[in-house]
Design an enzyme around this catalytic site. Structure first.
Site, mmCIF file in Angstrom:
data_model
loop_
_atom_site.group_PDB
_atom_site.id
_atom_site.type_symbol
_atom_site.label_atom_id
_atom_site.label_comp_id
_atom_site.label_asym_id
_atom_site.label_seq_id
_atom_site.Cartn_x
_atom_site.Cartn_y
_atom_site.Cartn_z
ATOM 1 N N HIS A 47 40.457 35.141 39.615
ATOM 2 C CA HIS A 47 40.321 36.291 40.515
ATOM 3 C C HIS A 47 38.888 36.820 40.402
ATOM 4 C CE1 HIS A 47 40.696 38.539 36.808
ATOM 5 N NE2 HIS A 47 41.924 38.080 36.598
ATOM 6 N N LYS B 229 35.275 42.553 28.938
ATOM 7 C CA LYS B 229 35.546 43.720 28.091
ATOM 8 C C LYS B 229 37.002 44.166 28.237
ATOM 9 C CE LYS B 229 31.053 46.052 28.175
ATOM 10 N NZ LYS B 229 30.415 47.291 28.690
ATOM 11 N N GLY C 141 42.742 30.074 34.091
ATOM 12 C CA GLY C 141 43.062 29.783 35.483
ATOM 13 C C GLY C 141 43.646 30.970 36.225
ATOM 14 N N GLN D 135 40.212 40.839 21.928
ATOM 15 C CA GLN D 135 39.843 39.423 21.946
ATOM 16 C C GLN D 135 38.319 39.271 21.830
ATOM 17 O OE1 GLN D 135 41.578 36.484 24.819
ATOM 18 N NE2 GLN D 135 39.660 36.760 25.896
ATOM 19 N N GLY E 238 37.605 39.117 38.742
ATOM 20 C CA GLY E 238 37.159 39.366 37.363
ATOM 21 C C GLY E 238 36.507 38.115 36.786
ATOM 22 N N HIS E 239 37.209 36.972 36.939
ATOM 23 C CA HIS E 239 36.647 35.702 36.459
ATOM 24 C C HIS E 239 35.343 35.386 37.202
ATOM 25 C CE1 HIS E 239 41.120 35.004 35.784
ATOM 26 N NE2 HIS E 239 40.630 34.832 34.573
ATOM 27 N N ASP F 220 39.626 42.495 27.813
ATOM 28 C CA ASP F 220 40.346 42.036 26.624
ATOM 29 C C ASP F 220 39.490 42.378 25.406
ATOM 30 O OD1 ASP F 220 42.661 40.601 27.937
ATOM 31 O OD2 ASP F 220 40.968 39.699 28.955
ATOM 32 N N GLN G 274 48.369 30.319 22.058
ATOM 33 C CA GLN G 274 48.220 31.776 22.021
ATOM 34 C C GLN G 274 49.424 32.497 22.621
ATOM 35 O OE1 GLN G 274 44.568 31.496 24.474
ATOM 36 N NE2 GLN G 274 45.278 33.369 25.440
HETATM 37 P P1 AMP Z 1 42.005 34.777 31.169
HETATM 38 O O1 AMP Z 1 41.986 33.738 32.243
HETATM 39 O O2 AMP Z 1 42.976 35.881 31.387
HETATM 40 O O3 AMP Z 1 42.058 34.180 29.778
HETATM 41 O O4 AMP Z 1 40.568 35.488 31.244
HETATM 42 C C1 AMP Z 1 39.393 34.737 31.147
HETATM 43 C C2 AMP Z 1 38.242 35.704 30.939
HETATM 44 O O5 AMP Z 1 38.154 36.592 32.049
HETATM 45 C C3 AMP Z 1 38.403 36.577 29.686
HETATM 46 O O6 AMP Z 1 37.150 36.685 29.031
HETATM 47 C C4 AMP Z 1 38.866 37.883 30.253
HETATM 48 O O7 AMP Z 1 38.519 39.001 29.448
HETATM 49 C C5 AMP Z 1 38.090 37.924 31.571
HETATM 50 N N1 AMP Z 1 38.724 38.846 32.533
HETATM 51 C C6 AMP Z 1 40.038 38.926 32.866
HETATM 52 N N2 AMP Z 1 40.255 39.925 33.734
HETATM 53 C C7 AMP Z 1 39.040 40.493 33.974
HETATM 54 C C8 AMP Z 1 38.591 41.579 34.799
HETATM 55 N N3 AMP Z 1 39.435 42.282 35.544
HETATM 56 N N4 AMP Z 1 37.275 41.885 34.782
HETATM 57 C C9 AMP Z 1 36.399 41.175 34.023
HETATM 58 N N5 AMP Z 1 36.757 40.131 33.225
HETATM 59 C C10 AMP Z 1 38.059 39.800 33.201
#
Ligand code: AMP
Length: 273
Positions: A31, A145, A28, A150, A33-34, A147, A58
């Protein structure tokens, strides 16, 4: 867009789907990236499922679980506007019972880098990803990428446990000044945000060294640490794509990873060379 919170309901809903399913797991506070993961999933699959689940297993004791940003209504809107077919929004009790089976991260790759300071973190990540993949049973699952550790461990789990999903890596989305987007960036005040720009600068500097054929890991790490000063560096490492320490950057097979603490906020970034 359909919103479901019950794993069994979602499993039932998807069980006779003949379409390709793309899956994007998130915690959640969505942004750009998501959104780029969702767009890629949309472009490569007939049906897209996004999950929003702030996974407690986690987070270690004392970490930011309680203050992790929550933007449920805005997140729903983003998913709807991005053309998501199903938003899976479970509660903790929907995902976990008591006396749980769990996945153990591998003893080497799971306990280096982020795993050093967060020892059980990747057990929690792998367990929840396994649960989510079993619920959705997607054709393709999308991970950033950014993370990198992960992503590496999830790819390893899928391979070693003979799972049939394709794990698709997605490039890191950055703000125009280079800072990688992260849900945790909201913790930074204005000064800290400026300091955090040392992270992309250090990676950019490393890229320039490599373009000049300076490939020794030691030299690159030394320069990166200088650029990062006075930030608290948790690690700077140069690894192969198989996550082994390498003495020299091998073009096409290397990742330079960095984690720093800005105030109390941990920020991760990396460059794939
Ligand atoms: P999270 O909500 O932080 O668990 O992230 C969910 C997914 O979004 C994970 O696969 C992250 O690697 C990916 N993610 C987070 N930040 C970015 C970003 N700036 N660019 C691309 N993917 C991202």
């Amino acid at each position: 867009m359909t919103i479901l919170s019950s794993p069994h309901e979602l499993k039932n809903y998807l069980k006779d789907k003949r379409q390709t399913i793309g899956f994007v797991p998130t915690m959640g506070a969505l942004h750009e990236g998501h959104i780029s993961l969702i767009k890629k999933a949309k472009s490569e699959n007939e049906f897209v499922v996004v999950s929003i689940f702030l996974n407690p297993t986690q987070f270690l004791k004392g970490e930011d679980l309680d203050k992790y940003p929550k933007k449920d209504e805005a997140d729903k809107k983003i998913c709807e506007l991005s053309g998501v077919d199903i938003l899976f929004f479970p509660q903790v009790q929907d995902m976990y019972g008591t006396d749980e089976v769990s996945i153990q991260a591998p003893h080497v790759r799971g306990y280096v880098l982020e795993g050093t300071s967060r020892p059980s973190h990747f057990n929690g990540v792998l367990t929840v990803v396994m649960k989510l993949l079993n619920i959705v049973n997607p054709t393709n699952a999308y991970f950033g990428k950014k993370d990198a550790q992960q992503l590496n461990l999830i790819s390893l789990m899928v391979k070693q446990l003979f799972m049939s999903v394709n794990i698709i890596p997605v490039d890191t989305v950055r703000q125009s000044d280079g800072l990688a987007l992260s849900s945790r960036n909201v913790y930074l005040n204005e000064t800290q945000r400026k300091e955090a720009l040392k992270i992309p600068s250090s990676l950019h500097g490393a890229g320039i060294m490599v373009s000049k054929n300076i490939l020794e890991s030691e030299l690159i790490i030394k320069q990166m640490r200088e650029i990062l000063e006075p930030l608290e560096v948790v690690y700077v490492e140069i690894l192969s794509r198989e996550f082994e320490i390498i003495k020299q950057v091998e073009i096409g097979n290397s990742i330079i990873l960095v984690e720093v603490k800005v105030g109390t906020t941990r920020l991760l970034d990396n460059i794939w060379l």
